[in-house]
Design a protein around this motif. Structure first.
Motif, mmCIF file in Angstrom:
data_model
loop_
_atom_site.group_PDB
_atom_site.id
_atom_site.type_symbol
_atom_site.label_atom_id
_atom_site.label_comp_id
_atom_site.label_asym_id
_atom_site.label_seq_id
_atom_site.Cartn_x
_atom_site.Cartn_y
_atom_site.Cartn_z
ATOM 1 N N ASN A 179 0.826 -1.212 0.000
ATOM 2 C CA ASN A 179 0.000 0.000 0.000
ATOM 3 C C ASN A 179 0.858 1.259 0.000
ATOM 4 O O ASN A 179 0.553 2.231 -0.698
ATOM 5 C CB ASN A 179 -0.941 0.011 1.205
ATOM 6 N N VAL A 180 1.922 1.253 0.777
ATOM 7 C CA VAL A 180 2.834 2.411 0.815
ATOM 8 C C VAL A 180 3.474 2.601 -0.556
ATOM 9 O O VAL A 180 3.587 3.724 -1.048
ATOM 10 C CB VAL A 180 3.909 2.221 1.917
ATOM 11 N N GLY A 181 3.872 1.513 -1.196
ATOM 12 C CA GLY A 181 4.461 1.598 -2.532
ATOM 13 C C GLY A 181 3.497 2.204 -3.537
ATOM 14 O O GLY A 181 3.873 3.053 -4.348
ATOM 15 N N GLU A 182 2.232 1.801 -3.471
ATOM 16 C CA GLU A 182 1.224 2.362 -4.375
ATOM 17 C C GLU A 182 1.032 3.855 -4.115
ATOM 18 O O GLU A 182 0.916 4.651 -5.049
ATOM 19 C CB GLU A 182 -0.103 1.623 -4.212
ATOM 20 N N ALA A 183 1.000 4.228 -2.837
ATOM 21 C CA ALA A 183 0.836 5.646 -2.488
ATOM 22 C C ALA A 183 2.031 6.469 -2.974
ATOM 23 O O ALA A 183 1.866 7.578 -3.493
ATOM 24 C CB ALA A 183 0.663 5.801 -0.971
#
Length: 83
Positions: free
Chosen positions: A53-57
């Protein structure tokens, strides 16, 4: 499996009791370690999801920064009014 083996060892006269007790004690320890490893695996799966999720953000943030950088570049290179 170790508890079953301990039960079989317990049937041996003379040495079976001590060996069965030691094997039972160790099987409990091994079971505890296995439970902790399972818990750790679950935590690592959760962490993996969070990092995804952090990577997508961060990818979204990068796209917005690229977009705003293009807008700033357009403003800077806009022709100055003639005087």
């Amino acid at each position: 499996m170790l508890a079953g083996l301990a039960g079989e060892l317990d049937k041996i006269p003379g040495i079976g009791d001590a060996a069965a007790k030691r094997l039972n004690d160790r099987s409990g320890t091994i079971g505890d370690v296995a439970s902790e490893i399972e818990s750790l695996a679950g935590n690592l799966r959760d962490l993996s999801g969070i990092l995804a999720n952090v990577g997508e953000a961060l990818a979204g943030l990068g796209a917005k920064l690229t977009e705003s950088g293009g807008s700033v570049n357009t403003l800077i290179s806009w022709p100055a009014p003639a005087t």
